[in-house]
Design a protein around this motif. Structure first.
Motif, short mmCIF file in Angstrom:
data_model
loop_
_atom_site.label_atom_id
_atom_site.label_comp_id
_atom_site.label_asym_id
_atom_site.label_seq_id
_atom_site.Cartn_x
_atom_site.Cartn_y
_atom_site.Cartn_z
N GLN A 183 0.81 -1.43 -0.19
CA GLN A 183 0.26 0.12 0.08
C GLN A 183 0.62 1.22 -0.12
O GLN A 183 0.39 2.20 -0.60
N TYR A 201 -5.95 -2.67 -8.23
CA TYR A 201 -6.94 -2.65 -7.11
C TYR A 201 -7.21 -4.00 -6.54
O TYR A 201 -7.50 -4.31 -5.54
N TRP A 208 -5.53 -6.89 1.67
CA TRP A 208 -6.08 -6.30 2.84
C TRP A 208 -7.25 -7.51 3.33
O TRP A 208 -7.40 -7.52 4.41
N PRO A 215 -12.45 -3.35 6.87
CA PRO A 215 -12.59 -1.96 6.47
C PRO A 215 -11.67 -1.53 5.56
O PRO A 215 -12.08 -0.49 4.66
N LYS A 216 -10.35 -1.77 5.50
CA LYS A 216 -9.50 -1.42 4.43
C LYS A 216 -9.76 -1.73 3.40
O LYS A 216 -9.61 -1.36 2.11
N ARG A 218 -12.69 -2.58 1.94
CA ARG A 218 -13.97 -1.90 1.56
C ARG A 218 -13.41 -0.42 1.07
O ARG A 218 -13.91 0.09 -0.11
N GLU A 219 -12.43 0.07 1.85
CA GLU A 219 -11.92 1.50 1.39
C GLU A 219 -11.24 1.16 -0.10
O GLU A 219 -11.62 2.11 -0.89
N ARG A 222 -14.01 1.01 -2.72
CA ARG A 222 -14.74 2.34 -2.74
C ARG A 222 -13.72 3.31 -3.79
O ARG A 222 -14.24 4.06 -4.46
N GLU A 223 -12.43 3.14 -3.36
CA GLU A 223 -11.72 4.13 -4.12
C GLU A 223 -11.82 3.79 -5.49
O GLU A 223 -11.54 4.62 -6.52
N ASP A 226 -14.65 5.07 -7.27
CA ASP A 226 -14.38 6.39 -6.99
C ASP A 226 -13.81 7.13 -8.26
O ASP A 226 -14.18 8.31 -8.79
#
Length: 478
Positions: A183, A201, A208, A215-216, A218-219, A222-223, A226
């Motif tokens: 990362q 990705y 992760w 949570p990471k 999912r982040e 989402r990134e 986005d």
């Protein structure tokens, strides 16, 4: 092909296919098999002479095949590699170099490995995959700095690092559970040097997920969305797997429904993950329903999803359903593989049905080739039962099949011999292991060492230690 019949708690195979050899009888050796036979029986010192005496002319396909078979063969494989390159009208392919580089890295012969890379550069055949292999091997050996160094020196070998190389570095780090480092590198390079794609990705998402850090994960997902990078079937598959491993199978089912809404049809892999997870959770009804839904949605079942279904039935001790699954596979032309064998064997061994496990093992050999795990499982089973004669018979069969035992397989047998006080036999296999260029694990060698000291055989111990020092420089053996 075959079917199972069950009486009481016994499982026996009844074979339908005709004209199948037993796999244990006489073989007509082709040139590849003859060379393998020579490599198995000859030490490194006399190997080249024996290969020359064979008079066999090698081809690209033959060399690649043999190197694949001897991936665990260490320096024995390298001696063959060196011999082959001297043969008239033969030149090593890029694939042959890559297999050998990977094999040398396994036994930490990094200097020889880089010598081969230099030779590839001189021949103009070094490429991105060459460095990807090295990065993967370094990270597996917990040599993270060396993996990053490999990425950074690509330019010196005339190879410009591209997105594929960048993804390979991130993948190697993530698979060796160094996702935080991956990362960090991703953040430092994603804008200035590389534009991430769906694969980038997906690699981080999987990393992760294995951390595990939902949570990471999912982040990252989402990134990805986005930034306008559309998730593909692989990304969705990884997200489903991450959620399932985190115990969020119902949320994973929601992701599958979201896929349908964007016109992305779930793959066999995704259904396999769901069936497998339901099996682990003892939700056999949901596992069967998911399998049936897959068929209703027009997704053809392959061997992996069938294996997941078999594993689910084994997990809840509904062994009577396994033959039905195998019969359906036969009807649909889906051939069992070594994983199918191993799932059934593991279940039988866990239930204490060792005789039946061996029976299944022998019969499955006629349908699909067992892998190294299959042989190791059988050897360990017999060692645990104190049946060393049977363990050694399986070892012999493995050698006739041209399998090169891995470090783990050697360890299982050596530990079994040590536990029964068969120190001399354990020493023989330890020497064979070292002769093949395979470094024994510290616990396995430690067990043998204690027995040798107990029997006042320090001379044998010294002999083995000296051989290991020649094999690889490692402070553990100094």
């Amino acid at each position: 092909m075959f079917r199972y019949t069950i009486s009481h708690r016994k499982l026996s195979l009844i074979w339908i296919r005709r004209n199948y050899s037993s796999g244990l009888g006489n073989e007509i050796l082709d040139p590849t098999s003859e060379l393998c036979k020579i490599m198995i029986r000859c030490p490194k010192v006399g190997l080249e002479a024996s290969l020359n005496e064979s008079g066999i002319k090698v081809s690209t396909e033959m060399v690649e095949d043999i190197l694949h078979r001897f991936e665990n063969g260490g320096m024995q494989a390298y001696k063959f590699f060196e011999w082959a390159q001297k043969q008239k009208y033969y030149t090593h392919s890029v694939s042959a170099y890559h297999i050998m580089i990977g094999s040398l890295a396994k036994i930490r012969q990094y200097q020889i490995m880089w010598d081969l890379v230099n030779k590839m550069r001189d021949k103009g055949i070094v490429n991105v995959e060459t460095f990807s292999i090295i990065m993967r091997k370094y990270t597996r050996a917990k040599k993270v700095d060396e993996a990053i160094y490999t990425f950074n020196v690509m330019d010196k070998y005339g190879i410009t690092p591209n997105l594929a190389a960048f993804n390979s570095l991130l993948s190697a780090l993530c698979k060796s559970r160094n996702v935080r480092k991956a990362q960090e590198i991703f953040e430092s390079m994603k804008e200035d040097r590389f534009v991430p794609d769906a694969k980038t990705y997906s690699i981080l998402l999987e990393g992760w997920g294995k951390a595990p850090n939902l949570p990471k994960a999912r982040e990252i997902f989402r990134e990805m969305v986005d930034t306008g990078c559309q998730p593909d079937i692989v990304t969705y598959g990884i997200m489903v797997d991450v959620l399932c491993k985190a115990g969020r199978v119902d949320e994973a089912v929601g992701v599958v429904k979201d896929m349908d809404s964007v016109g992305c049809k779930p793959s066999t892999y995704i259904y396999t993950v769901l069936v497998h997870t339901y099996g682990i959770d003892n939700r056999i009804g949901d596992a069967v329903d998911t399998f049936l839904d897959m068929e209703k949605n027009g997704v053809a079942a392959d061997v992996t999803v069938y294996n997941a279904l078999i594993g689910a039935f084994c997990k809840v001790n509904r062994f009577k359903n396994v033959p039905r699954v195998l019969e359906e596979m036969d009807r649909k032309g889906v051939v069992p593989n070594s994983r199918t064998t191993n799932i059934i064997l593991n279940s039988l061994i866990r239930r204490g049905e060792t005789d039946e496990a061996f029976s299944v093992f022998r019969r499955m050999m006629k349908v699909c080739d067992p892998d190294a795990d299959s042989y190791t499982m059988m050897i360990k089973m017999f060692c645990d039962n104190g049946e060393l004669d049977k363990a050694l018979k399986v070892w012999k069969v493995m050698n006739t099949k041209r399998f090169v035992p891995s470090m783990h397989t050697f360890s299982v047998l050596i530990n079994g011999l040590c536990d029964k006080g068969e120190v001399s036999k354990a020493c023989v296999f330890m020497e064979q292991m070292i002769e093949k260029g395979i470094q024994p694990s510290v616990p396995t060698f430690g067990k043998l060492r204690q027995l040798l000291i107990k029997e006042n055989r320090e001379d044998v111990l010294e002999f083995l230690v000296e051989k290991m020092k020649l094999l690889v420089k490692d402070p553990l053996w100094d």
